[in-house]
Design a protein around this motif. Sequence first.
Motif, mmCIF file in Angstrom:
data_model
loop_
_atom_site.group_PDB
_atom_site.id
_atom_site.type_symbol
_atom_site.label_atom_id
_atom_site.label_comp_id
_atom_site.label_asym_id
_atom_site.label_seq_id
_atom_site.Cartn_x
_atom_site.Cartn_y
_atom_site.Cartn_z
ATOM 1 N N MET A 1 0.833 -1.193 0.000
ATOM 2 C CA MET A 1 0.000 0.000 0.000
ATOM 3 C C MET A 1 0.872 1.249 0.000
ATOM 4 O O MET A 1 1.792 1.359 0.796
ATOM 5 N N GLU A 3 1.370 5.079 0.774
ATOM 6 C CA GLU A 3 0.862 5.969 1.824
ATOM 7 C C GLU A 3 1.190 7.429 1.500
ATOM 8 O O GLU A 3 2.271 7.737 1.008
ATOM 9 N N LYS A 4 0.246 8.307 1.795
ATOM 10 C CA LYS A 4 0.446 9.747 1.644
ATOM 11 C C LYS A 4 0.952 10.272 2.983
ATOM 12 O O LYS A 4 0.317 10.077 4.010
ATOM 13 N N ILE A 5 2.132 10.901 2.982
ATOM 14 C CA ILE A 5 2.708 11.417 4.223
ATOM 15 C C ILE A 5 3.044 12.904 4.045
ATOM 16 O O ILE A 5 3.219 13.367 2.919
ATOM 17 N N ASN A 99 7.446 3.233 -0.017
ATOM 18 C CA ASN A 99 6.054 3.144 -0.461
ATOM 19 C C ASN A 99 5.218 4.321 0.014
ATOM 20 O O ASN A 99 4.212 4.159 0.703
ATOM 21 N N CYS A 100 5.659 5.522 -0.382
ATOM 22 C CA CYS A 100 4.926 6.712 0.035
ATOM 23 C C CYS A 100 5.152 7.843 -0.962
ATOM 24 O O CYS A 100 5.993 7.744 -1.846
ATOM 25 N N LYS A 125 -0.729 4.490 -6.218
ATOM 26 C CA LYS A 125 -1.821 4.766 -5.263
ATOM 27 C C LYS A 125 -3.151 4.935 -6.000
ATOM 28 O O LYS A 125 -4.177 4.397 -5.579
#
Length: 183
Positions: A1, A3-5, A99-100, A125
């Motif tokens: 997955m 991820e938005k950070i 993964n972001c 995403k």
Amino acid sequence: MIEKIPYVKTELELLPVKSEVLQSGQLNDEVVRRLHSVIECEGPITRELLLKRVINSFDIYKVGWRVNEYFKTVLTDFVKYARDEQGVCVYHCENERQNCFRPDTKRFRFSHQIPPCEGANVIVKVLEDSSKRLKKDPVYYAFIAELGYKKSGSDLKELFRKSLKYALDSGLVTKTRSCTYHI
């Protein structure tokens, strides 16, 4: 997955100097320390944005050809951090999250300063969130929205083009014969 950070900008102490002093090599240790700090905090980061962060911390606001030549020499020690991503030099830190992505609409960086690897994560995403294969245009419009932009422009189109090519070349995304994309 994917991820938005949030994007975290490196806090560097302002040390006003003239560009001649910087180019003289008197501050090489400090320049190297600041380059490391920015790469560790903000990596992956494009060469353009990395230089902007460091020279701005010396109260210099333009990378002229002399300053650029100086940094070419200093950055030879940073070759292990650098990668060419679709013609964009990107510096990666050793412990960066893979993964972001970090959306940001002009607060800390502009769309042309987003590395293709990060743009590729945005595309992944978009495809993760979709339960079906998508044509290029819907992927592009969702890409823009994920990054927080309201309108498209030539810089965003170029970022998308490089990011999609990076995603395809890296095997993150697959293109079908019917020109749809999926993960």
